[in-house]
Design a protein around this motif. Structure first.
Motif, PDB file in Angstrom:
ATOM      1  N   ASP A  54       0.824  -1.207   0.000  1.00  0.00           N
ATOM      2  CA  ASP A  54       0.000   0.000   0.000  1.00  0.00           C
ATOM      3  C   ASP A  54       0.859   1.257   0.000  1.00  0.00           C
ATOM      4  O   ASP A  54       0.509   2.267  -0.628  1.00  0.00           O
ATOM      5  CB  ASP A  54      -0.933   0.021   1.215  1.00  0.00           C
ATOM      6  CG  ASP A  54      -2.008  -1.053   1.136  1.00  0.00           C
ATOM      7  OD1 ASP A  54      -2.406  -1.414   0.002  1.00  0.00           O
ATOM      8  OD2 ASP A  54      -2.445  -1.537   2.186  1.00  0.00           O
ATOM      9  N   ASP A  56       3.948   1.537  -1.208  1.00  0.00           N
ATOM     10  CA  ASP A  56       4.738   1.613  -2.440  1.00  0.00           C
ATOM     11  C   ASP A  56       3.859   2.152  -3.573  1.00  0.00           C
ATOM     12  O   ASP A  56       3.424   1.416  -4.458  1.00  0.00           O
ATOM     13  CB  ASP A  56       5.299   0.229  -2.772  1.00  0.00           C
ATOM     14  CG  ASP A  56       6.193   0.227  -4.005  1.00  0.00           C
ATOM     15  OD1 ASP A  56       6.642   1.314  -4.425  1.00  0.00           O
ATOM     16  OD2 ASP A  56       6.433  -0.869  -4.539  1.00  0.00           O
ATOM     17  N   SER A  57       3.623   3.449  -3.545  1.00  0.00           N
ATOM     18  CA  SER A  57       2.649   4.060  -4.448  1.00  0.00           C
ATOM     19  C   SER A  57       3.037   3.981  -5.926  1.00  0.00           C
ATOM     20  O   SER A  57       2.167   3.969  -6.787  1.00  0.00           O
ATOM     21  CB  SER A  57       2.393   5.514  -4.051  1.00  0.00           C
ATOM     22  OG  SER A  57       3.588   6.267  -4.119  1.00  0.00           O
ATOM     23  N   ASN A  58       4.327   3.920  -6.247  1.00  0.00           N
ATOM     24  CA  ASN A  58       4.713   3.834  -7.654  1.00  0.00           C
ATOM     25  C   ASN A  58       4.981   2.399  -8.104  1.00  0.00           C
ATOM     26  O   ASN A  58       5.330   2.157  -9.253  1.00  0.00           O
ATOM     27  CB  ASN A  58       5.925   4.727  -7.957  1.00  0.00           C
ATOM     28  CG  ASN A  58       7.186   4.308  -7.238  1.00  0.00           C
ATOM     29  OD1 ASN A  58       7.200   3.325  -6.493  1.00  0.00           O
ATOM     30  ND2 ASN A  58       8.249   5.076  -7.433  1.00  0.00           N
ATOM     31  N   GLU A  67       7.271   7.892   0.475  1.00  0.00           N
ATOM     32  CA  GLU A  67       6.305   6.798   0.618  1.00  0.00           C
ATOM     33  C   GLU A  67       6.284   6.291   2.052  1.00  0.00           C
ATOM     34  O   GLU A  67       5.218   6.013   2.607  1.00  0.00           O
ATOM     35  CB  GLU A  67       6.653   5.658  -0.340  1.00  0.00           C
ATOM     36  CG  GLU A  67       6.434   6.015  -1.798  1.00  0.00           C
ATOM     37  CD  GLU A  67       6.994   4.996  -2.762  1.00  0.00           C
ATOM     38  OE1 GLU A  67       6.369   4.778  -3.814  1.00  0.00           O
ATOM     39  OE2 GLU A  67       8.078   4.420  -2.474  1.00  0.00           O
TER      40      GLU A  67
END
Length: 73
Positions: A54, A56-58, A67
């Motif tokens: 969750d 680790d947005s990229n 992050e």
């Protein structure tokens, strides 16, 4: 008005303190010192590992400081 400004200032200081604490934890988990936290490094904290995907947005498999700032310990 003065009370509102005091409350806003207190909130800002609280947010800064929380960021400083999270920043210190970032260095703790970034054991290889590359400036990111890998899934393997996150295993040192089961809660962090559980939130890793969750956070680790990229989707690159690494957590940046930005992050990691969303980590709820």
């Amino acid at each position: 008005m003065k009370t509102s400004m005091t409350m806003i200032a207190a909130l800002g200081l609280t947010m800064l303190a929380t960021g400083a604490i999270a920043g210190g934890d970032f260095e703790k988990y970034d054991t290889d010192g590359d400036g990111t936290i890998s899934l393997s490094e996150s295993k040192a904290n089961p809660r962090l590992m559980g939130q890793f995907k969750d956070l680790d947005s990229n989707g690159d498999g690494l957590l940046s400081k930005s992050e990691f700032s969303g980590f709820n310990s």
